[in-house]
Motif scaffolding. Sequence first.
Motif, PDB file in Angstrom:
ATOM      1  N   UNK A 121     135.578  20.986 104.643  1.00 47.05           N
ATOM      2  CA  UNK A 121     134.353  21.434 103.963  1.00 47.05           C
ATOM      3  C   UNK A 121     134.642  22.445 102.849  1.00 47.05           C
ATOM      4  N   UNK A 122     135.712  22.199 102.114  1.00 42.18           N
ATOM      5  CA  UNK A 122     136.000  23.040 100.952  1.00 42.18           C
ATOM      6  C   UNK A 122     136.768  24.311 101.255  1.00 42.18           C
ATOM      7  N   UNK A 123     137.521  24.320 102.356  1.00 43.00           N
ATOM      8  CA  UNK A 123     138.260  25.533 102.738  1.00 43.00           C
ATOM      9  C   UNK A 123     139.259  25.949 101.665  1.00 43.00           C
ATOM     10  N   UNK A 124     139.920  24.996 101.060  1.00 42.74           N
ATOM     11  CA  UNK A 124     140.899  25.327 100.016  1.00 42.74           C
ATOM     12  C   UNK A 124     140.227  26.036  98.840  1.00 42.74           C
ATOM     13  N   UNK A 125     139.034  25.566  98.498  1.00 39.67           N
ATOM     14  CA  UNK A 125     138.289  26.181  97.397  1.00 39.67           C
ATOM     15  C   UNK A 125     137.848  27.591  97.777  1.00 39.67           C
ATOM     16  N   UNK A 126     137.318  27.739  98.986  1.00 35.87           N
ATOM     17  CA  UNK A 126     136.855  29.063  99.448  1.00 35.87           C
ATOM     18  C   UNK A 126     138.000  30.067  99.481  1.00 35.87           C
ATOM     19  N   UNK A 127     139.146  29.638  99.995  1.00 33.49           N
ATOM     20  CA  UNK A 127     140.308  30.527 100.045  1.00 33.49           C
ATOM     21  C   UNK A 127     140.747  30.917  98.637  1.00 33.49           C
ATOM     22  N   UNK A 128     140.766  29.955  97.743  1.00 35.98           N
ATOM     23  CA  UNK A 128     141.195  30.229  96.366  1.00 35.98           C
ATOM     24  C   UNK A 128     140.261  31.222  95.688  1.00 35.98           C
ATOM     25  N   UNK A 129     138.977  31.132  95.977  1.00 30.43           N
ATOM     26  CA  UNK A 129     138.018  32.081  95.408  1.00 30.43           C
ATOM     27  C   UNK A 129     138.272  33.495  95.927  1.00 30.43           C
ATOM     28  N   UNK A 130     138.599  33.610  97.218  1.00 25.20           N
ATOM     29  CA  UNK A 130     138.913  34.930  97.779  1.00 25.20           C
ATOM     30  C   UNK A 130     140.186  35.497  97.155  1.00 25.20           C
ATOM     31  N   UNK A 131     141.189  34.654  97.006  1.00 27.15           N
ATOM     32  CA  UNK A 131     142.447  35.101  96.424  1.00 27.15           C
ATOM     33  C   UNK A 131     142.267  35.531  94.969  1.00 27.15           C
ATOM     34  N   UNK A 132     141.393  34.836  94.271  1.00 30.22           N
ATOM     35  CA  UNK A 132     141.218  35.141  92.850  1.00 30.22           C
ATOM     36  C   UNK A 132     140.696  36.554  92.634  1.00 30.22           C
ATOM     37  N   UNK A 133     139.901  37.068  93.584  1.00 33.29           N
ATOM     38  CA  UNK A 133     139.383  38.438  93.465  1.00 33.29           C
ATOM     39  C   UNK A 133     140.532  39.443  93.514  1.00 33.29           C
ATOM     40  N   UNK A 134     141.457  39.248  94.447  1.00 35.86           N
ATOM     41  CA  UNK A 134     142.613  40.136  94.565  1.00 35.86           C
ATOM     42  C   UNK A 134     143.478  40.087  93.314  1.00 35.86           C
ATOM     43  N   UNK A 135     143.708  38.894  92.802  1.00 34.55           N
ATOM     44  CA  UNK A 135     144.555  38.736  91.619  1.00 34.55           C
ATOM     45  C   UNK A 135     143.889  39.314  90.368  1.00 34.55           C
ATOM     46  N   UNK A 136     142.600  39.120  90.252  1.00 33.94           N
ATOM     47  CA  UNK A 136     141.876  39.693  89.111  1.00 33.94           C
ATOM     48  C   UNK A 136     141.905  41.214  89.153  1.00 33.94           C
ATOM     49  N   UNK A 137     141.749  41.790  90.336  1.00 36.98           N
ATOM     50  CA  UNK A 137     141.797  43.248  90.478  1.00 36.98           C
ATOM     51  C   UNK A 137     143.168  43.785  90.067  1.00 36.98           C
ATOM     52  N   UNK A 138     144.233  43.117  90.518  1.00 36.28           N
ATOM     53  CA  UNK A 138     145.592  43.556  90.173  1.00 36.28           C
ATOM     54  C   UNK A 138     145.838  43.431  88.679  1.00 36.28           C
ATOM     55  N   UNK A 139     145.348  42.357  88.098  1.00 37.44           N
ATOM     56  CA  UNK A 139     145.517  42.141  86.661  1.00 37.44           C
ATOM     57  C   UNK A 139     144.760  43.197  85.863  1.00 37.44           C
ATOM     58  N   UNK A 140     143.534  43.483  86.271  1.00 41.47           N
ATOM     59  CA  UNK A 140     142.718  44.476  85.572  1.00 41.47           C
ATOM     60  C   UNK A 140     143.324  45.874  85.715  1.00 41.47           C
ATOM     61  N   UNK A 141     143.816  46.208  86.902  1.00 41.97           N
ATOM     62  CA  UNK A 141     144.466  47.500  87.121  1.00 41.97           C
ATOM     63  C   UNK A 141     145.680  47.648  86.205  1.00 41.97           C
ATOM     64  N   UNK A 142     146.478  46.601  86.109  1.00 46.18           N
ATOM     65  CA  UNK A 142     147.667  46.639  85.251  1.00 46.18           C
ATOM     66  C   UNK A 142     147.286  46.846  83.793  1.00 46.18           C
ATOM     67  N   UNK A 143     146.258  46.167  83.352  1.00 46.91           N
ATOM     68  CA  UNK A 143     145.815  46.315  81.957  1.00 46.91           C
ATOM     69  C   UNK A 143     145.327  47.731  81.678  1.00 46.91           C
ATOM     70  N   UNK A 144     144.584  48.298  82.615  1.00 46.89           N
ATOM     71  CA  UNK A 144     144.076  49.666  82.436  1.00 46.89           C
ATOM     72  C   UNK A 144     145.223  50.675  82.359  1.00 46.89           C
ATOM     73  N   UNK A 145     146.222  50.518  83.233  1.00 41.52           N
ATOM     74  CA  UNK A 145     147.359  51.440  83.243  1.00 41.52           C
ATOM     75  C   UNK A 145     148.166  51.331  81.944  1.00 41.52           C
ATOM     76  N   UNK A 146     148.323  50.137  81.451  1.00 43.14           N
ATOM     77  CA  UNK A 146     149.052  49.954  80.191  1.00 43.14           C
ATOM     78  C   UNK A 146     148.301  50.600  79.029  1.00 43.14           C
ATOM     79  N   UNK A 147     146.978  50.516  79.057  1.00 46.39           N
ATOM     80  CA  UNK A 147     146.169  51.120  78.002  1.00 46.39           C
ATOM     81  C   UNK A 147     146.355  52.634  77.969  1.00 46.39           C
ATOM     82  N   UNK A 148     146.316  53.269  79.152  1.00 50.69           N
ATOM     83  CA  UNK A 148     146.493  54.720  79.220  1.00 50.69           C
ATOM     84  C   UNK A 148     147.932  55.098  78.863  1.00 50.69           C
TER      85      UNK A 148
END
Length: 305
Positions: A88-115
Amino acid sequence: MEAISKFPYTHQPLRSISFPTRVNPSSQRIESLLNNLKPHHQHPLSSNNYSEAEKIHSDLVDLAEIYNCMEEFFNSQQTKQSLLHYQDGKLISDSLCYSVTLLDACECSRDLLLVLREHIQTLQSAIRRRRKGDSSIENSVSCYENFRKKTKKKISNQLMQMKKMQNKVNSFSLCDQDQQLVFLVRVLREVNTITISILSSVLLFLSMPTIETKGSSLISKLKPMMLFSSEKEVKNKNEIKDLNKALCSLIGREKNSDYSISEGQRALRLLETLNINIDSLEGGLDCIFRCLVKHRVLFLNMLAH
C-alpha cells in the motif's frame, strides 16, 4: 558501518539483478552513476569521512544527475504501479519520511556555508587593513572561532538524525521476486545511503577541529613550533583545517610582534581558495535541495492519485 548493498554479480536471486525488459532507459544511467559513487561511500557516517571541497562538489554533481534520472524513471507508469502496489505504498511513505531528514541536513549545510562566507569576508578585510597595534585581526579570528564552536552542536544533531535514518534504511528488507520491484528497492536504498554519505561529508568538512584548545585563550595557546609559513608545507586534505593553521600562524606572529607580509598573503590566498570552494559547495547543495524537493513532490503526487 557496512555498506547497504554490494550486489556482486553472482547467481543469488536477489543480488544479481538484471534490468526489467521494459524499463525506462534512464535506469541504465542510474546504475552507472551508482556504481561510480558506491565505492567512495561504503561508510556513510564514518568520523574519518573528511574530504576536499572539490571531491565533495564532484559527488554532489553526480548525485544530482542520479536524482534527475530517477525523476524520469519514476514517472513511468510501470514504476508508479510497482511503488504504489507494494504494501500500500510503503516505499513511497518511507521515501517521504527520509526526504525530510535529507532536506534538513541540506538546508543546515547551506546556512552554515552562508555564515562561513561572511566570516571569510570579515577576515579578508581585517588582514588587508592590518596595521601595527590594530587588534581587528585577532578580534575577527576570535569571532570566526566562536562561530565554528557553535556549529558543532548543529552538525552533531544533523549527523545523529541521518544515522537514525541510515539504520532504518539498513533494516528494510524485501522478500519479493518481482524483478522491477527489487530493482526499485535497491535504487532507493543505495541513493539514500549515498545522499547521507555526501551530505555528511559536507558537514564533516565544516566541523574540522577548532583553533582554540579547551581551557585556554586563542592567543595564549599559540606556540612558535606550531606555526608554519613555508609554501612548501604539505597540503592538508581539508581546506578549513589548512586555514585554521594559517590563522594560528598569523595571530601567533602578531602576538610576538613578528608579523610578516608573506604570512598575511598566505592567509589571504587560503581565504580566497576557501571562498571559491564555498561557491562550488553552495551551488551543488542548491541543486541537490531542488532535486530532493522535486523527488518529494513526485512521491506526494503518486499518493494523491
